[in-house]
Scaffold this active site. Structure first.
Site, short mmCIF file in Angstrom:
data_model
loop_
_atom_site.label_atom_id
_atom_site.label_comp_id
_atom_site.label_asym_id
_atom_site.label_seq_id
_atom_site.Cartn_x
_atom_site.Cartn_y
_atom_site.Cartn_z
N ARG A 259 0.95 -1.16 0.00
CA ARG A 259 -0.20 0.21 0.10
C ARG A 259 1.06 1.11 -0.19
NH1 ARG A 259 -2.59 -3.41 4.61
NH2 ARG A 259 -4.56 -4.07 3.98
N LYS A 284 -3.56 -1.03 7.84
CA LYS A 284 -4.61 -0.82 8.14
C LYS A 284 -5.00 -2.14 9.14
CE LYS A 284 -7.81 -0.38 3.60
NZ LYS A 284 -8.53 -0.43 2.11
N HIS A 353 -2.41 1.72 -6.27
CA HIS A 353 -2.94 0.85 -6.32
C HIS A 353 -2.61 -0.16 -7.33
CE1 HIS A 353 -5.08 -0.35 -2.12
NE2 HIS A 353 -5.62 -1.23 -2.82
N ARG A 356 -0.74 -3.12 -7.31
CA ARG A 356 -0.78 -4.34 -5.85
C ARG A 356 -1.85 -4.62 -6.21
NH1 ARG A 356 -1.07 -4.23 -0.66
NH2 ARG A 356 -3.42 -4.93 0.65
N HIS A 379 -3.76 -8.94 4.95
CA HIS A 379 -5.05 -8.73 4.53
C HIS A 379 -5.67 -9.65 5.62
CE1 HIS A 379 -6.23 -8.17 0.03
NE2 HIS A 379 -5.56 -7.17 0.15
N TYR A 388 -10.04 -8.95 -5.37
CA TYR A 388 -8.96 -9.84 -6.40
C TYR A 388 -9.41 -10.93 -7.26
CZ TYR A 388 -6.01 -6.40 -3.39
OH TYR A 388 -5.80 -5.07 -2.87
#
Length: 410
Positions: A259, A284, A353, A356, A379, A388
């Site tokens: 990120r 995150k 992004h 990513r 994640h 994804y």
């Protein structure tokens, strides 16, 4: 100029030199700061009491004086020079700039109190990351100001579904469905907190209506492997300090799919050169991952540290190329510029992004388990990685079953 003002200018000059501003910029900033001090000294206004409105008024005065001296208007970016010098001066004189907002009425007092408590709750009770707190707090301040200014300090307890609908109608124009949904989710969070702290009679959060977004709606942009190679090759030709920095950033994006915030917060001590590993603090989840330091990434970072990174006390690997040499705030403009220079034109958004997404799809096509992909991307659950999957459209076509009777129809 009073002696105290002379000392303040001397302190400003020392601070700018410490931050490694160039002599020319330091001289310009000090000159404009000196003129700013003189302006308010003639009006007997102490520098410690100057307000934002007065600064804005002074800048208009400075533009008028520029026209009077030169017979023309200043360039479009001229105002940023005196403004930057004045803001640096005010940070020294007042300790903080812009100043913290002050309550001017009962509505302001209530709003500030709720926001302070709400921010503490988001940070300490919910443990949210700073970007999430920032977004929630912005919406919270906006809603409270709208409601309290419109209906008064006693209106929270009497708030109804109609008030919520009116706010959403005010916020919805000119926004995408996704943005409206984000507004609704942030508003729900505040309303739940208001009811939790007994500032509203009922929990209004279930009554916030938002657009329905379907799972896997909208396929994000990605870069194919040959496009990534073209971007990296084009960036490698730029051997300026900015070019070396951008090349290292692009290598991190392409190799690990990090990120933007994870790259910006990467510190020098996060790289273990002996063990050939790199420590990533996921923005995150606040969890840490230790990834192998791949050769292209290590070489690009090392080249940047040796030949491109300015001398600074900042611990972040990537810093600004102009004083003050602090951490980068955004990567989007740098990444967009490098993609554009390579002649690559993704169909959708063109920012960090997409690397990513590309890394995730590449691993999916290599039959890497979804759990492993999620761990690398930082994640919390496989549900976060699932979106994804919609990007691997070619793989889905390859395993698609024939429709019964298709031979007859054809």
């Amino acid at each position: 100029m009073p002696n105290t003002d002379c000392e303040l200018i001397a302190e400003l000059k020392a601070a700018l030199i410490t931050q490694r501003y160039s002599p020319v910029v330091t001289g310009n900033y000090c000159a404009y700061a000196r003129g700013f001090l003189d302006y308010f000294a003639r009006r007997s206004i102490p520098i410690a009491e100057v307000t934002e409105a007065q600064v804005t008024h002074y800048l208009r005065h400075a533009i008028a004086m520029f026209r009077k001296r030169h017979g023309r208007s200043p360039g479009p970016y001229w105002h940023s020079i005196p403004r930057s010098g004045i803001h640096a001066l005010l940070r020294l004189a007042q300790g903080q700039w812009p100043p913290a907002p002050k309550a001017t009425c009962a509505a302001d007092t209530l709003r500030f109190a709720i926001c302070d408590e709400y921010e503490t709750w988001l940070r300490e009770e919910r443990g949210l990351a700073e970007p999430s707190i920032y977004a929630l707090m912005w919406e919270g301040r906006n809603f409270l100001a709208w409601q309290l200014d419109r209906c008064g300090v006693d209106s929270l307890m009497e708030m109804s579904v109609g008030d919520i609908d009116r706010y959403m109608d005010m916020r919805s124009p000119h926004q995408t469905r996704k943005s409206v949904k984000d507004v609704a989710e942030r508003l729900r969070s505040l309303l739940r907190y208001l009811h939790r702290t007994r500032r509203t009679a009922i929990d209004l959060s279930p009554h916030v209506i938002a657009p329905l977004l379907y799972a896997y709606e909208g396929v994000p942009s990605i870069l194919e492997r040959d496009q990534i190679a073209a971007v990296l090759e084009t960036a490698s030709k730029d051997t300026t300090p900015i070019g070396l920095r951008d090349q290292a950033i692009l290598q991190l994006l392409a190799t690990y799919g990090l990120r933007s915030g994870e790259i910006r917060s990467l510190k020098i001590e996060d790289i273990d050169w002996r063990a050939e590993s790199i420590r990533i603090l996921h923005t995150k989840t606040r969890a840490c991952s230790y990834l192998p330091l791949m050769a292209p990434v290590g070489e690009a970072i090392l080249t940047y540290l040796r030949s491109g990174r300015p001398q600074t006390d900042a611990r972040e690997v990537f810093v600004r190329t102009r004083a003050p040499y602090g951490r980068l705030r955004v990567l989007h403009s740098a990444v967009f510029r490098r993609i554009r220079d390579a002649g690559v034109k993704p169909p959708g958004k063109c920012g960090p992004h997409i690397f990513r997404h590309a890394r995730a799809v590449e691993m999916l096509r290599a039959s890497v388990p979804q759990k492993v992909i999620g761990d690398m991307l930082g994640h919390r659950s496989t549900e976060s990685t699932a979106p994804y999957l919609k990007l691997a459209t070619e793989d889905l076509r390859a395993i698609a079953l024939d429709v019964p009777g298709s031979e007859v129809l054809s």
